[in-house]
Motif scaffolding. Structure first.
Motif, PDB file in Angstrom:
ATOM      1  N   HIS A   7       0.836  -1.198   0.000  1.00 36.84           N
ATOM      2  CA  HIS A   7       0.000   0.000   0.000  1.00 36.84           C
ATOM      3  C   HIS A   7       0.877   1.257   0.000  1.00 36.84           C
ATOM      4  CE1 HIS A   7      -2.808   2.902   2.108  1.00 36.84           C
ATOM      5  NE2 HIS A   7      -3.626   2.401   1.200  1.00 36.84           N
ATOM      6  N   ALA A   8       0.290   2.381  -0.382  1.00 41.97           N
ATOM      7  CA  ALA A   8       1.040   3.653  -0.414  1.00 41.97           C
ATOM      8  C   ALA A   8       1.639   3.990   0.937  1.00 41.97           C
ATOM      9  CB  ALA A   8       0.123   4.781  -0.887  1.00 41.97           C
ATOM     10  N   ASP A   9       0.973   3.614   2.019  1.00 40.27           N
ATOM     11  CA  ASP A   9       1.446   3.944   3.363  1.00 40.27           C
ATOM     12  C   ASP A   9       2.274   2.831   3.999  1.00 40.27           C
ATOM     13  OD1 ASP A   9       0.282   6.458   3.284  1.00 40.27           O
ATOM     14  OD2 ASP A   9      -1.621   5.757   4.117  1.00 40.27           O
TER      15      ASP A   9
ATOM     16  N   ASP B  53       5.534   0.918   5.270  1.00 40.25           N
ATOM     17  CA  ASP B  53       6.900   1.239   5.667  1.00 40.25           C
ATOM     18  C   ASP B  53       7.850   0.615   4.644  1.00 40.25           C
ATOM     19  OD1 ASP B  53       9.460  -0.006   7.196  1.00 40.25           O
ATOM     20  OD2 ASP B  53       8.938   1.967   8.029  1.00 40.25           O
TER      21      ASP B  53
ATOM     22  N   ASP C  70       1.242  -0.190  -4.909  1.00 35.29           N
ATOM     23  CA  ASP C  70       0.450   1.032  -5.034  1.00 35.29           C
ATOM     24  C   ASP C  70       1.282   2.090  -5.767  1.00 35.29           C
ATOM     25  OD1 ASP C  70      -1.027   3.432  -4.491  1.00 35.29           O
ATOM     26  OD2 ASP C  70      -1.918   2.447  -2.751  1.00 35.29           O
TER      27      ASP C  70
ATOM     28  N   PHE D 193       3.254   4.436  -3.632  1.00 34.10           N
ATOM     29  CA  PHE D 193       4.374   3.954  -2.814  1.00 34.10           C
ATOM     30  C   PHE D 193       5.674   4.469  -3.419  1.00 34.10           C
ATOM     31  CE2 PHE D 193       7.539   0.542  -1.826  1.00 34.10           C
ATOM     32  CZ  PHE D 193       7.575   0.730  -0.443  1.00 34.10           C
TER      33      PHE D 193
ATOM     34  N   THR E  52       0.915  -2.262   5.071  1.00 31.05           N
ATOM     35  CA  THR E  52       0.517  -0.861   5.223  1.00 31.05           C
ATOM     36  C   THR E  52       0.549  -0.449   6.688  1.00 31.05           C
ATOM     37  OG1 THR E  52      -1.214   0.772   4.751  1.00 31.05           O
ATOM     38  CG2 THR E  52      -1.962  -1.413   5.441  1.00 31.05           C
ATOM     39  N   ALA E  53       0.757   0.849   6.909  1.00 34.32           N
ATOM     40  CA  ALA E  53       0.629   1.435   8.243  1.00 34.32           C
ATOM     41  C   ALA E  53      -0.753   2.036   8.447  1.00 34.32           C
ATOM     42  CB  ALA E  53       1.696   2.506   8.451  1.00 34.32           C
ATOM     43  N   ASP E  54      -1.584   2.010   7.417  1.00 31.47           N
ATOM     44  CA  ASP E  54      -2.934   2.570   7.457  1.00 31.47           C
ATOM     45  C   ASP E  54      -3.886   1.495   7.980  1.00 31.47           C
ATOM     46  OD1 ASP E  54      -5.565   3.374   6.825  1.00 31.47           O
ATOM     47  OD2 ASP E  54      -4.885   4.584   5.138  1.00 31.47           O
TER      48      ASP E  54
ATOM     49  N   ASN F  73       0.742  -7.018   7.189  1.00 30.96           N
ATOM     50  CA  ASN F  73       2.130  -6.811   7.617  1.00 30.96           C
ATOM     51  C   ASN F  73       2.826  -8.107   8.024  1.00 30.96           C
ATOM     52  OD1 ASN F  73       1.886  -4.096   7.106  1.00 30.96           O
ATOM     53  ND2 ASN F  73       1.722  -3.470   9.258  1.00 30.96           N
TER      54      ASN F  73
END
Length: 421
Positions: free
Chosen positions: A240-242, A244, A272, A275, A350-352, A371
């Motif tokens: 995902h864009a978010d 790490d 993404d 990213f 993702t971190a989202d 994750n």
């Protein structure tokens, strides 16, 4: 009927009959007795180390001469470390809580009848598998612990190893008081034996195929016995864009390259477009020895990425080959997975938390991860001990199939003289 088919049918009928008789005796044993017998089997496997490793060396040499890929050779090979892991897995199964007799639910009717559902063995289970000789011990251990008899038919490439493992395993079981016929290995590699197992309705209660698409499709098409199976492990990881960047890199490299030949290995990487470190991510995979096949936008990240063809998105490579696509957010990622996933294991990095929860809720696979590497798709890693396979269907059992997945239930009804009006 050709003589070979007749011989195979006779062998399977005789072995299945013995298995059913042994299963009744096994199911009547105490949980402690079954667990103790498995510990004896693990001890016997360790004592048979030289015989097992020598048999495996011969199998690997023959397989290499026949041109098996490195990934398939890796699945076939056993060294001292892997043999110890096989024996330890048997002990782990022995230590698991016994599912038999567990009360699933209970109720009392207005007329005073007391009802309960309790777990019981399925009966005699046929396991048809390829390449991986550890399945011989894993399947045998899980069946014995859950009170089922096992009728095993391994692949020809591992025939010597399977025989050596089973000989040791049966010796250990016998020392623990389990009838030898509770776990048997079909002695012929004739394909007619598979047909005979699939036709053995009333003798074999469930078939579990473990192998490539060709084997599983044949079993599902021809079986007159219920089948618990999965087809391909076309597993996805969506970065995902978010995500790490370092976490994404570590997870992707592990998911593909730790052991490319297992069914939980990542086969498609979705990145993404938001990213920022996509080029670094694909570069790490290529530098690690992975061949990448991508769509146009993925190819623009690195000149070493080849072109992906339509069939690549549905391919279980079981090798250091990976499909890569760039997607514009979670919506097209979910759509791609819905169109191409085999329902085995799919993951998001993702971190989202909101994106993660949506992914976990909407991806309809047996295992959905956040994750974490898809290579954790394993019964042992889930705390289930060894697994007999990963089911991707929607009936009976789903995901890693271990002890509970090898049981069914029966109703117990207790009354005090009720007669139905």
């Amino acid at each position: 009927m050709p003589q070979g088919q007749g011989d195979s049918a006779r062998i399977v009928t005789e072995m299945a009959g013995k298995a059913r008789r042994a299963q009744r005796e096994l199911a009547a044993m105490t949980s402690a007795a079954r667990a103790s017998a498995l510990c004896e089997a693990a001890r016997a496997l360790r004592q048979a180390r030289d015989a097992v490793l020598d048999a495996n060396r011969q199998d690997v040499a023959d397989a290499r001469s026949q041109g098996l890929s490195d990934a398939l050779l890796d699945r076939l090979a056993i060294d001292e470390t892997r043999l110890e892991a096989i024996a330890s897995a048997v002990e782990q199964v022995a230590a698991l809580p016994d599912p038999l007799g567990t009360v699933i639910d209970a109720s009392e009717r207005p007329n005073g009848l007391r009802l309960s559902r309790v777990r019981v063995p399925i009966g005699t289970i046929g396991i048809i598998y390829e390449s991986r000789p550890n399945v011989t011990a894993d399947a045998a251990a899980l069946c014995v612990r859950s009170g089922n008899a096992a009728l095993l038919r391994g692949g020809s490439e591992a025939a010597r190893t399977n025989r050596a493992i089973l000989a040791a395993f049966q010796g250990g079981l016998a020392a623990g008081g389990v009838p030898a016929e509770a776990v048997q290995l079909i002695p012929t590699q004739d394909r007619a034996a598979v047909s005979a197992m699939l036709a053995a309705a009333g003798l074999i209660d469930m078939i579990i195929p473990r192998g490539g698409r060709g084997l599983v499709e044949r079993v599902q098409a021809d079986a007159r016995v219920p089948v618990l199976a999965h087809l391909d492990g076309v597993c996805h990881t969506f970065v995902h864009a978010d995500a790490d960047p370092e976490m994404a890199r570590a997870i992707a490299v592990n998911a593909k390259l730790r052991r490319p030949g297992i069914c939980g290995a990542m086969e498609t990487l979705l990145i993404d477009s938001g990213f920022a470190r996509a080029a670094d991510l694909v570069g790490a995979l290529i530098d690690g020895g992975c061949e990448l096949r991508g769509d146009g936008r993925a190819q623009a990240l690195d000149p070493r990425i080849g072109r992906a063809h339509e069939g690549d998105w549905d391919t279980e490579y079981l090798d250091a080959v990976l499909s890569v696509a760039i997607v514009d957010g979670i919506e097209p990622a979910l759509a791609h997975i819905a169109a191409h996933s085999s329902g085995h294991t799919d993951a998001i990095v993702t971190a989202d938390e909101a994106a993660a929860e949506r992914f976990l809720a909407e991806v309809d696979s047996a295992i959905v991860m956040h994750n974490a590497s898809s290579q954790f798709a394993d019964g042992g890693e889930f705390g289930l001990g060894a697994e007999i396979g990963i089911a991707t269907g929607r009936l009976h059992a789903r995901g890693p199939v271990a002890l509970e997945g090898l049981t069914t239930y029966k109703w117990l009804v207790r009354g005090n003289g009720q007669a139905r009006p």
